[in-house]
Scaffold this motif. Structure first.
Motif, PDB file in Angstrom:
ATOM      1  N   GLU A 221      53.960  16.617  19.487  1.00  0.00           N
ATOM      2  CA  GLU A 221      53.991  15.621  18.418  1.00  0.00           C
ATOM      3  C   GLU A 221      54.868  14.479  18.904  1.00  0.00           C
ATOM      4  O   GLU A 221      55.956  14.709  19.431  1.00  0.00           O
ATOM      5  N   GLU A 235      49.880  14.085  16.278  1.00  0.00           N
ATOM      6  CA  GLU A 235      49.868  15.384  16.942  1.00  0.00           C
ATOM      7  C   GLU A 235      48.821  15.292  18.041  1.00  0.00           C
ATOM      8  O   GLU A 235      47.672  14.951  17.769  1.00  0.00           O
ATOM      9  N   LYS A 260      54.678  13.298   8.284  1.00  0.00           N
ATOM     10  CA  LYS A 260      56.033  13.008   8.760  1.00  0.00           C
ATOM     11  C   LYS A 260      56.853  12.295   7.683  1.00  0.00           C
ATOM     12  O   LYS A 260      58.043  12.566   7.503  1.00  0.00           O
ATOM     13  N   GLU A 263      57.730  14.862   5.255  1.00  0.00           N
ATOM     14  CA  GLU A 263      58.800  15.692   5.807  1.00  0.00           C
ATOM     15  C   GLU A 263      60.141  14.971   5.748  1.00  0.00           C
ATOM     16  O   GLU A 263      61.174  15.595   5.502  1.00  0.00           O
ATOM     17  N   ARG A 267      63.225  16.290   3.914  1.00  0.00           N
ATOM     18  CA  ARG A 267      64.492  16.474   4.616  1.00  0.00           C
ATOM     19  C   ARG A 267      65.628  15.796   3.858  1.00  0.00           C
ATOM     20  O   ARG A 267      66.730  16.339   3.761  1.00  0.00           O
ATOM     21  N   ASP A 289      66.521  27.626   8.779  1.00  0.00           N
ATOM     22  CA  ASP A 289      67.145  26.337   8.462  1.00  0.00           C
ATOM     23  C   ASP A 289      67.988  26.507   7.207  1.00  0.00           C
ATOM     24  O   ASP A 289      67.726  27.384   6.368  1.00  0.00           O
ATOM     25  N   TRP A 360      56.100  25.603   7.555  1.00  0.00           N
ATOM     26  CA  TRP A 360      57.312  24.971   8.076  1.00  0.00           C
ATOM     27  C   TRP A 360      57.171  24.847   9.587  1.00  0.00           C
ATOM     28  O   TRP A 360      57.087  25.856  10.295  1.00  0.00           O
ATOM     29  N   GLN A 361      57.097  23.591  10.049  1.00  0.00           N
ATOM     30  CA  GLN A 361      56.996  23.303  11.480  1.00  0.00           C
ATOM     31  C   GLN A 361      55.874  24.106  12.140  1.00  0.00           C
ATOM     32  O   GLN A 361      56.046  24.717  13.198  1.00  0.00           O
ATOM     33  N   GLY A 362      54.715  24.125  11.459  1.00  0.00           N
ATOM     34  CA  GLY A 362      53.539  24.751  12.025  1.00  0.00           C
ATOM     35  C   GLY A 362      53.500  26.257  11.921  1.00  0.00           C
ATOM     36  O   GLY A 362      52.685  26.900  12.575  1.00  0.00           O
TER      37      GLY A 362
END
Length: 637
Positions: A221, A235, A260, A263, A267, A289, A360-362
């Protein structure tokens, strides 16, 4: 297979210009050849044909004399035979379509050569035919598949491209749309204009390395740039390919800019949330996390927490059940449920957990939002306490009234009774002096006289005690919403409290200290009521003394968490309380004092007074270590 050809004699009988003596060896080759072969006269009629030709056209040997090479071909096919017999060419190779006897056509490749006699005169032509039906069908299928594939590429929602010789050689519409270029603007240019020279993919540089790798794929990515120079998050999957007999790099790109941005917002929420956010591996429950609030509450560093599982900070639930109904030592399900967790310093905290499965993150993960409900539990306890006080208020008021009425008779009659005895005692004294040894009710007169005075004194003390209890009951039940309020100087209020408690507290503890912060603002309160609360707390602290170096410490300061509040703290190092006692100290009539020292209403009344002023009161205590009572009051009205 001799029946395929007209007989040998027939060939011999042909005019010299139309036939040649057959060669037996050549004729054997023709008969056994797997490709169709024919001999054609100058008039276009077929002279000879092998079995493969008859099979191709679906005809019989007797049909040969009727067949003409010109009639076999479709009108739109090129007529190369006439050029051949005209002497313009000696041979030709051409694709044609022959008519079969059943009316169908067959695709063929025709290779024809002129046959001449020893004098160079053209007398016939030999034709070798290749059946192209399967090839043409395959070719048509390949064309269809190519068209289908190209249509799929053009309609794919993801961008597809390939790079050859360091330049973009193909893009589909989605690729152009992602980056804002037209196809003509992007073809032939370096991919660096999109990805930059320092991107993770580094297409040109990675090409030789990918060719050597067993796994010829690169997944990343990265941030690219569109035609306007704006960032586009993509990606990218890049692999090697072979197109037009040349190695190339083939890439697929998916625009993940919206994801993104989402995200980034997530975040921001994750980092700024006032609740604990944990991301967990659904299988191992390892912490993937944690947000800053989690680090603050648990007391660990981020590095420490990412090495832990949720088991390391959570006590097993005795009520946890697995899905099959059997008890488990530890269970962390999806849903909403209470748990007790443990800080790094060992302190236990009640929490409410809300967990859900998420991406989460793939990868799949459990997102748990955890709320520290310590303060909520405290407020709930205070609310329960307030409810208890409210419900008891009306009852206590009635009890106080009923007790006070008969006690008034006792209180008012005791002085009268004392006056009566003052009149009677001189007469009795004279009689006792005249008759020594006189007894009353079986006891010497002197003992009787002292006992009467003691009984009167006890009756008066008991009546006063009842009056004091009734006064406290009235205080407990009184509705104070309309009571007097005034701006009060904290220093003067504390000075009055010290004056009233100093002598009594000094008898009970070694040290009695007071510390007030400078420049404290005035508070708007009922001063008598707040004095009553502080006096009650200070005397309770002094009465808890059980050590030689015992102390009572009164502090007054601004609330660091709320500039509009003042904090009073009364601390002692006395016997302290366990959780069972601490949870009940504000209950009416609950007391740990022995004998007649307490009614169990002091702290209940204090609680009601502070609540009526819009403040709060809380207690921290540990057995053997002492107690700290914290009173928070608003400074304004």
């Amino acid at each position: 297979m001799s029946q395929v050809f007209p007989g040998h004699d027939a060939i011999q009988s042909l005019p010299p210009s139309q036939g040649v003596a057959p060669d037996k060896k050549l004729q054997g080759i023709l008969e056994n050849a797997i490709v169709p072969i024919i001999a054609i006269g100058l008039d276009g009629h077929l002279i000879e044909a092998n079995p493969a030709f008859l099979k191709l056209l679906g005809c019989q040997p007797e049909d040969l004399p009727t067949l003409n090479i010109r009639a076999l071909s479709l009108p739109e096919d090129p007529n190369m035979f006439d050029r051949l017999i005209a002497g313009e060419i000696d041979s030709y190779v051409v694709e044609k379509h022959y008519r079969r006897m059943d009316g169908q056509t067959v695709d063929v490749m025709v290779s024809a050569s002129a046959l001449k006699d020893s004098k160079g005169n053209l007398h016939s032509a030999v034709v070798v035919i290749q059946d192209m039906s399967n090839y043409k069908a395959l070719e048509r299928k390949l064309v269809e598949e190519k068209q289908t594939f190209e249509s799929m590429l053009r309609n794919l929602p993801v961008g597809v491209y390939y790079v050859r010789d360091g330049q973009i050689a193909y893009t589909n519409p989605a690729f152009c749309q992602i980056f804002g270029y037209t196809e003509s603007e992007i073809i032939g240019r370096s991919p660096d204009i999109l990805f930059g020279q320092d991107n993770q993919v580094r297409i040109v540089q990675n090409f030789p390395r990918l060719l050597r790798k067993k796994e010829k794929k690169l997944h990343a990515e990265l941030e690219a740039r569109n035609k306007q120079g704006e960032p586009v998050y993509i990606e990218s999957i890049t692999t090697t390919g072979y197109i037009d007999n040349q190695d190339c790099l083939i890439g697929i790109v998916n625009d993940v800019t919206a994801r993104k941005q989402l995200e980034a917002r997530y975040r921001l929420l994750f980092e700024a949330a006032n609740d604990i956010f944990l991301v967990l591996d659904p299988v191992t429950l390892r912490i993937l996390d944690v947000n800053p609030k989690g680090l603050e509450v648990y007391g660990y560093s981020r590095k420490e927490m990412l090495k832990m599982t949720i088991r390391d900070i959570t006590l097993p639930s005795s009520t946890a059940k697995a899905e099959d109904g059997e008890s488990e030592e530890f269970y962390w399900p999806v849903g909403v449920y209470p748990r007790t967790q443990v800080r790094k310093n060992g302190e236990q905290i009640p929490v409410e957990v809300s967990s859900a499965l998420t991406d989460w993150q793939g990868r799949k993960a459990i997102m748990s939002i955890i709320r520290d409900v310590t303060e909520q539990r405290r407020l709930q306890q205070q609310l329960m306490q307030a409810d208890k006080l409210a419900s008891l208020g009306s009852l206590v008021a009635g009890i106080a009234h009923e007790i006070n009425n008969p006690n008034n008779f006792i209180t008012f009659n005791i002085p009268i009774l004392e006056d009566y005895w003052k009149e009677v005692f001189p007469i009795l004294d004279a009689y006792a002096a005249k008759y020594p040894g006189w007894q009353v009710l079986g006891m010497p007169y002197e003992e009787f006289r002292a006992d009467v005075l003691k009984l009167l004194n006890n009756m008066e003390h008991g009546s006063d005690r009842i009056n004091a209890i009734v006064a406290e009951l009235r205080d407990f039940a009184r509705i104070q919403k309309d009571e007097f309020r005034a701006a009060v100087d904290i220093q003067k209020l504390v000075d009055r409290v010290i004056t009233l408690t100093g002598k009594q507290v000094s008898k009970l503890v070694t040290s009695y200290r007071v510390e007030l912060a400078e420049n404290l603002p005035e508070i708007v309160v009922n001063p008598a009521r707040i004095e009553q609360v502080l006096i009650n707390l200070i005397l309770n602290a002094a009465q808890a003394a059980d050590k030689e170096n015992s102390f009572v410490f009164l502090r007054g300061k601004k609330d660091p968490a709320n500039a509009g509040r003042i904090i009073f703290e009364v601390e002692d190092n006395g016997c302290g309380m366990d959780e069972a006692v601490r949870s009940r100290i504000f209950d009416p009539f609950f007391t740990t004092k022995e004998g007649v020292e307490g009614t169990g209403l002091g702290l209940s009344i204090s609680y009601a007074i502070i609540e009526d002023h819009g403040g709060s009161i809380s207690v921290e205590s540990a057995p053997g270590k002492g107690t700290t009572v914290r009173v928070a009051l608003p400074t304004g009205t």
